[in-house]
Design a protein around this motif. Structure first.
Motif, PDB file in Angstrom:
ATOM      1  N   GLU A   1       5.781  -0.828   9.874  1.00 26.36           N
ATOM      2  CA  GLU A   1       5.593   0.629   9.946  1.00 26.36           C
ATOM      3  C   GLU A   1       4.206   1.016   9.453  1.00 26.36           C
ATOM      4  N   PHE A   2       3.766   0.431   8.354  1.00 28.51           N
ATOM      5  CA  PHE A   2       2.448   0.756   7.807  1.00 28.51           C
ATOM      6  C   PHE A   2       1.346   0.308   8.771  1.00 28.51           C
TER       7      PHE A   2
ATOM      8  N   THR B   1       5.680  -5.136   2.580  1.00 27.19           N
ATOM      9  CA  THR B   1       6.600  -4.267   1.853  1.00 27.19           C
ATOM     10  C   THR B   1       6.792  -4.807   0.440  1.00 27.19           C
TER      11      THR B   1
ATOM     12  N   ALA C   1      -0.423  -5.758   5.742  1.00 27.46           N
ATOM     13  CA  ALA C   1       0.313  -5.030   4.709  1.00 27.46           C
ATOM     14  C   ALA C   1       1.694  -5.657   4.554  1.00 27.46           C
TER      15      ALA C   1
ATOM     16  N   ASN D   1       1.091   2.532  11.745  1.00 24.65           N
ATOM     17  CA  ASN D   1       0.417   3.791  11.411  1.00 24.65           C
ATOM     18  C   ASN D   1      -1.096   3.610  11.391  1.00 24.65           C
TER      19      ASN D   1
ATOM     20  N   ASP E   1       4.834  -5.318   6.685  1.00 22.46           N
ATOM     21  CA  ASP E   1       5.137  -3.891   6.769  1.00 22.46           C
ATOM     22  C   ASP E   1       4.695  -3.368   8.142  1.00 22.46           C
TER      23      ASP E   1
ATOM     24  N   TYR F   1       0.818  -1.205   0.000  1.00 22.11           N
ATOM     25  CA  TYR F   1       0.000   0.000   0.000  1.00 22.11           C
ATOM     26  C   TYR F   1       0.855   1.260   0.000  1.00 22.11           C
ATOM     27  N   ASN F   2       0.247   2.375  -0.462  1.00 23.44           N
ATOM     28  CA  ASN F   2       0.940   3.659  -0.492  1.00 23.44           C
ATOM     29  C   ASN F   2       0.278   4.645   0.469  1.00 23.44           C
TER      30      ASN F   2
ATOM     31  N   LEU G   1      -3.146   4.473   2.858  1.00 20.46           N
ATOM     32  CA  LEU G   1      -3.093   4.665   4.313  1.00 20.46           C
ATOM     33  C   LEU G   1      -4.168   5.649   4.766  1.00 20.46           C
TER      34      LEU G   1
END
Length: 228
Positions: free
Chosen positions: A102-103, A94, A92, A106, A100, A65-66, A70
């Motif tokens: 970090e994603f 990477t 998610a 968030n 991912d 995802y971008n 998000l």
């Protein structure tokens, strides 16, 4: 605990009536699930008493995802929370195929108080052991849904048992799903005994999302879980 996938409001009502312990609200299963509409979430929450966890997946292109994704997913999580659902189902990866973190972290900034399940993006990661080790870092996550990899779950008993053993020493629970069928479920369940069991097409007439939930199948699944 038995979790059943519901793709529409009729599924939601039938799942509770037939004995499901929890619902994953996830329309468009031919695309591995897409975020449901506001109206469906609201009607589902108002119609049943059992917990409803809502998939948060803005599109079916991939699990990568971008920033735009998000933003949309955060808005959807806020909506789920406002409407009173029990939890969210997210995931998610990477571009390299790792989970991912970090994603996901968030996303969880706006999920305070919601139960969090990681969906089968986990099974498409480059290495599930690595993925579980990463997810251990995120205390908000309660459950990982897995088939032991990109397989039907009964084909990956050894891997599933390894994941269950690893998770038993953490805050995470393993929920097994994908490819489960009533006629082979008892043997599989005896071989794994996961914390949670997740049924999709295998709990439906003709083993297909084209048809509704099958009361007899769900009751048989519950009896196997209770007696094993």
């Amino acid at each position: 605990m038995l979790e059943i996938i519901a793709t529409n409001l009729t599924d939601v009502k039938d799942a509770e009536r037939y004995g499901a312990d929890r619902i994953e609200l996830s329309p468009a299963m031919s695309e591995l699930g897409i975020t449901p509409s506001y109206g469906l979430i609201q009607a589902a929450v108002e119609s049943v008493r059992i917990p409803i966890n809502v998939i948060i997946r803005p599109h079916s292109q991939s699990f990568v995802y971008n920033a735009d994704d998000l933003e949309v997913m955060k808005r959807d999580i806020k909506m789920v929370k406002k409407l009173g659902a029990n939890g969210i189902v997210v995931g998610a990866l990477t571009k390299e195929g790792a989970v991912d973190i970090e994603f996901i972290s968030n996303l969880l900034e706006v999920a305070d108080g919601l139960e969090v399940t990681i969906h089968r993006a986990f099974d498409f990661s480059r290495n599930q052991i690595e993925a579980l080790e990463s997810l251990k870092q995120v205390p908000e996550i309660t459950t990982i849904l897995t088939a032991g990899g990109n397989y039907n779950a009964p084909e990956a008993v050894e891997q599933i048992n390894e994941l269950i053993d690893m998770a038993s020493r953490t805050h995470l629970s393993i929920m097994v799903g994908h490819g489960l069928r009533v006629d082979s479920f008892e043997k599989f369940f005896q071989s794994t005994k996961p914390d949670f069991v997740h049924f999709g097409s295998g709990a439906r007439k003709n083993d297909s999302f084209d048809y509704g939930l099958d009361e007899t199948k769900i009751k048989t699944i519950k009896e196997i879980i209770a007696s094993t």
